[in-house]
Design an enzyme around this catalytic site. Structure first.
Site, mmCIF file in Angstrom:
data_model
loop_
_atom_site.group_PDB
_atom_site.id
_atom_site.type_symbol
_atom_site.label_atom_id
_atom_site.label_comp_id
_atom_site.label_asym_id
_atom_site.label_seq_id
_atom_site.Cartn_x
_atom_site.Cartn_y
_atom_site.Cartn_z
ATOM 1 N N VAL A 41 39.302 26.896 41.341
ATOM 2 C CA VAL A 41 37.845 27.292 40.562
ATOM 3 C C VAL A 41 38.799 27.578 39.209
ATOM 4 C CG1 VAL A 41 35.890 27.623 40.088
ATOM 5 C CG2 VAL A 41 36.258 26.800 42.491
ATOM 6 N N PRO A 61 44.888 39.576 41.342
ATOM 7 C CA PRO A 61 46.486 39.834 42.410
ATOM 8 C C PRO A 61 47.064 39.428 42.368
ATOM 9 C CG PRO A 61 44.729 40.755 43.746
ATOM 10 C CD PRO A 61 43.564 39.415 42.214
ATOM 11 N N GLY A 64 47.103 36.321 45.471
ATOM 12 C CA GLY A 64 45.833 35.769 45.905
ATOM 13 C C GLY A 64 45.820 34.881 45.173
ATOM 14 N N ASP A 127 29.598 28.892 40.064
ATOM 15 C CA ASP A 127 28.301 28.891 40.786
ATOM 16 C C ASP A 127 27.397 29.674 41.274
ATOM 17 O OD1 ASP A 127 30.120 26.707 42.206
ATOM 18 O OD2 ASP A 127 31.881 27.594 43.312
#
Lengths: 298, 298
Positions: A41, A61, A64, A127
């Site tokens: 996203v 990070p 990720g 979201d």
């Protein structure tokens, strides 16, 4: 949905249609955007923001980062500043003009949103509509042409379906035509820079866009532009036919549109009736010829 | 225009296409907007802002109001606060979340822009791009469906032409279809409110939008919705045919689109060749019949 006044007068003016968003092209050139998150996203947001020429900082990070984020940051190098760490606090927001978050931590998202609002920084939390000052939507891009399709969150799928319908309807060379019109407009501003002729410039440019088809505009050369600009003083717009001195006109925008959407300009007349009539005549002629030949032969 | 990385990798991802704006649906519900000006441009802004449910204050001397502004303020009464005076200074901006100006006074416009920026209030000064945090564009509205067409100021006329092309391509009942999908979605949320089934809810709604055509969705009744929702537990989506128990299906979205854009689904086969062949056979038959009849008669 529509809120109508009680007066007959009302028909004169566009009705107010409540429940929408205010659709805008936000200007990010020279602005600083912070993107918190490193997943798919976030990667989508990154493209939106860099398409708009922002100075982009990504905070996430390294462990990720999804593969697209890694590509954008380390290979394509379109991210202006990358910080390999988690969001730490309010001071991370200093100096930013817009903040986008796309992380799984709902509590942290809410806190970032609150901090942004205290600092009057526009924020979007992916979201979570109540934590968004603005929504994204389905986008189409063709050079300088940008189209946004929004359903106000009512149907993301149907928005994508609508985007596909619109995509198919947009003539292929429209982006190029807009680009060339932009160049012509800039040349005109150089030739006639006075503010007092602003309205005349606008009207003349409208004439150009109505005289030349999208195809013709898209293929407009520097020489074409000089020939068109020669008409400015007299307030005339020479046609592509005149400028290019060619016999067969490039088709008009209207025809191109019709061709693209699949309707021939004379479709109503020629198909299938004209085919039918032609066939009838041909069939009659062939049958007659055969029968008469046989008769004569006998 | 496109900025490409140097790696082969790049083909996998959407190219960055610089020079655009960030197209957004700004959320104005519960927000306060100040509109300075009373002419036709201000009237256009007023509609945009009220379409987005903002609390709107208009600041403009009554003597300078155009007829639409008078109608909106005094007859339709869609303006939440009207102040019959000129802009006085910085204190006029207190408490606003967005400021739009559409006045002829270029100096005052510039000063308002500077004050807004000092207060971090998003601002748009009509016709002065450098004094705009965001641009407006050509808009299409069909109920909950909103479409924005932007050329980044390169060609306002060509943007309007593009808007008309897009308008013609959008199926007429699409707004209604989106509206009904929104109602179904809200009902589903009531029936299955748990956050953990969010992804399943989304997937099931996508199934509904793909199983039912735009026409079918647009005409979806409360009874239809109850019948569709009965499939949620099992994860199935009954078709419109099954739900409504009718023999002749309402046409699929694809067919509707094709009809609207003027292409018959079998156009490639039936016109004008099929007409021609049919005509040929008919012509041959008629001519043969006439000649053979004459021969027999003799």
């Amino acid at each position: 949905m529509a809120e109508n006044g009680s007066r007959a007068d009302n028909g004169k003016y566009q009705p107010i249609c409540k429940g929408g968003g205010l659709l805008l092209a936000w200007q990010l050139k020279g602005k600083r955007v912070l993107l918190v998150g490193g997943g798919p996203v976030a990667a989508g947001r990154l493209v939106n923001v860099k398409d708009a020429d922002a100075h982009l900082t990504v905070l996430a990070p390294r462990s990720g980062l999804c593969s697209e984020m890694k590509f954008r940051i380390f290979e394509q190098k379109v991210v202006d500043a990358y910080e390999d760490r988690l969001f730490e606090g309010d001071s991370d927001l200093a100096g930013f003009d817009m903040v986008l978050t796309a992380i799984d931590d709902a509590d942290l998202s809410r806190r970032i949103c609150q901090m942004c609002r205290a600092r009057r920084i526009p924020v979007n939390v992916a979201d979570v509509p109540p934590e968004c000052d603005f929504y994204f939507g389905s986008l189409i891009r063709r050079g300088p042409l940008q189209v946004l399709v929004s359903t106000g969150g009512k149907g993301p799928r149907i928005a994508a379906q609508t985007r596909r319908i619109i995509e198919r309807a947009i003539p292929e060379n429209l982006g190029e035509a807009i680009e060339r019109v932009g160049v012509l407009r800039a040349l005109l501003r150089k030739q006639a820079p006075e503010q007092k002729v602003g309205a005349r410039r606008m009207a003349w440019m409208i004439d150009v866009c109505e005289t030349w088809s999208f195809d013709e505009l898209a293929n407009m050369t520097e020489a074409d532009m000089r020939a068109i600009l020669a008409g400015w003083e007299k307030g005339t717009v020479p046609s592509a036919r005149r400028v290019r001195g060619i016999k067969h006109m490039v088709p008009r925008a209207e025809d191109v549109r019709k061709r693209i959407t699949g309707r021939c300009p004379v479709a109503g007349y020629c198909t299938p009736w004209l085919g039918g009539i032609g066939g009838f005549v041909l069939g009659a002629a062939v049958a007659s010829a055969i029968l008469l030949t046989r008769k004569t032969a006998r």
